[in-house]
Scaffold this active site. Sequence first.
Site, mmCIF file in Angstrom:
data_model
loop_
_atom_site.group_PDB
_atom_site.id
_atom_site.type_symbol
_atom_site.label_atom_id
_atom_site.label_comp_id
_atom_site.label_asym_id
_atom_site.label_seq_id
_atom_site.Cartn_x
_atom_site.Cartn_y
_atom_site.Cartn_z
ATOM 1 N N LYS A 189 0.780 -1.223 0.170
ATOM 2 C CA LYS A 189 -0.151 0.121 -0.111
ATOM 3 C C LYS A 189 0.663 1.209 0.059
ATOM 4 O O LYS A 189 1.890 1.229 0.112
ATOM 5 C CB LYS A 189 -0.984 0.074 1.198
HETATM 6 C C1 LIG Z 1 -5.001 -4.398 0.698
HETATM 7 C C2 LIG Z 1 -6.470 -4.398 0.780
HETATM 8 C C3 LIG Z 1 -7.493 -4.942 1.917
HETATM 9 C C4 LIG Z 1 -6.800 -5.808 2.979
HETATM 10 O O1 LIG Z 1 -5.857 -5.077 3.791
HETATM 11 P P1 LIG Z 1 -4.955 -5.716 4.771
HETATM 12 O O2 LIG Z 1 -4.030 -4.830 5.341
HETATM 13 O O3 LIG Z 1 -3.892 -6.652 3.648
HETATM 14 O O4 LIG Z 1 -5.683 -6.908 5.458
HETATM 15 C C5 LIG Z 1 -8.774 -4.750 1.829
HETATM 16 N N1 LIG Z 1 -9.520 -4.184 0.535
HETATM 17 C C6 LIG Z 1 -8.613 -3.559 -0.210
HETATM 18 C C7 LIG Z 1 -9.254 -2.846 -1.211
HETATM 19 C C8 LIG Z 1 -7.307 -3.907 -0.303
HETATM 20 O O5 LIG Z 1 -6.636 -3.555 -1.274
#
Ligand SMILES: *Cc1c(COP(=O)(O)O)cnc(C)c1O
Length: 375
Positions: A183
Amino acid sequence: MNSFLPFTRPTIDEQTIAEVAQVLRSGWLASGPKVKAFEAALSQYCGGRPVRTQTSATASLEHALLACGIGAGDEVIVPAMSFVASANVVVRTGARPVFVDVNLDTRNIDLDQAEAAVSARTRAIMPVHLCGMPVDCDRVYALAERHQLRVIEDAAQAMGSSYRGRRIGSFGDLVCFSFHPNKNITSIEGGAVVGGSPEEVHELELHRFHGQEKSAADAFETYFAGGKANLTDVAACVGLGQLRRLEEFNARRRDLAARYFELWGEDAPLALPARGDAGHNWHMFAARLPLERLRISRLEFIEAMAARGIGIGVHYPAIHLFSAYRALGYREGQFPNAERIGRETVTLPLFPAMSFEDVGRVVHATNEVLREAKR
Ligand SMILES: *Cc1c(COP(=O)(O)O)cnc(C)c1O
């Protein structure tokens, strides 16, 4: 030969690494002062709203739903195009995810279909700011008000995005961010819920730690059999170091995305993403392959790019076509845009440490592979 270019890679600076070493030497590794400081910094970033962290955005989303009292017998409207976590968390509360299609270009939830999907059981809507492109928040919140729905924003990809000049997270109902390494900023693993009434914030605290509250050095109460999803101080320390760089990282992402558009101009050999505006954080540069005009499959494209030293991602397969969701009665043909994106999507490299030269390399390799693959 250049080194391999992945589709994404986190940038962790030396100052952060030194601060993590200090935490490791401090004797306090689990949730402590760094978690408090990270939550305070996130709160400040989000206009002073309450923030509680969790070990993942998946936990954040699940806890946000639970804090709203959503469970068995309830329905939550979710786009069919997202990371599967968006729907999984709804199922885990006992509620039913009701899918709707997305727009082919923005990849965000189709709000006309969302409105048509509202039933007497609908309790919430979960818009996803896919690739960091904000959804039409004015329309989402107007719809929610008309039908008395809660809004759980899946802002996992939207750290630093803004809608009409307002940061995602600084307004709205419950907004969930992810700090997974892919992210825009990371805490290794981690997530946060922004917003909520004092009662809901209390619920979030209980859900992340055994449903338990400590009222004195010798007094504990456990209100329900909660799980465990509290962030560590090591993770929070990484998150603090990243948050300092967020604006810089996102500015770099915008410049790199602009470079892709500039190099391809009007004749890209694949469908480029919607451009959005200055509020787009360019979490991902996700394009679509013109498969009907190619002699190769998406897998063969990915392999040909890998042979040229370039990593390509796939974000995402349509959620309703996974067997877990077919088992709930969903079928192919129900959400054509999500299905088409699911088949054609390819994520090209985009991360702050990339150079303009790297972008040129991706464009050149893509042009070459697709020219050779033309029918
Ligand atoms: C990455 C992501 C998640 C989950 O995030 P985590 O921190 O890996 O649990 C949920 N929704 C979207 C759209 C994502 O890109």
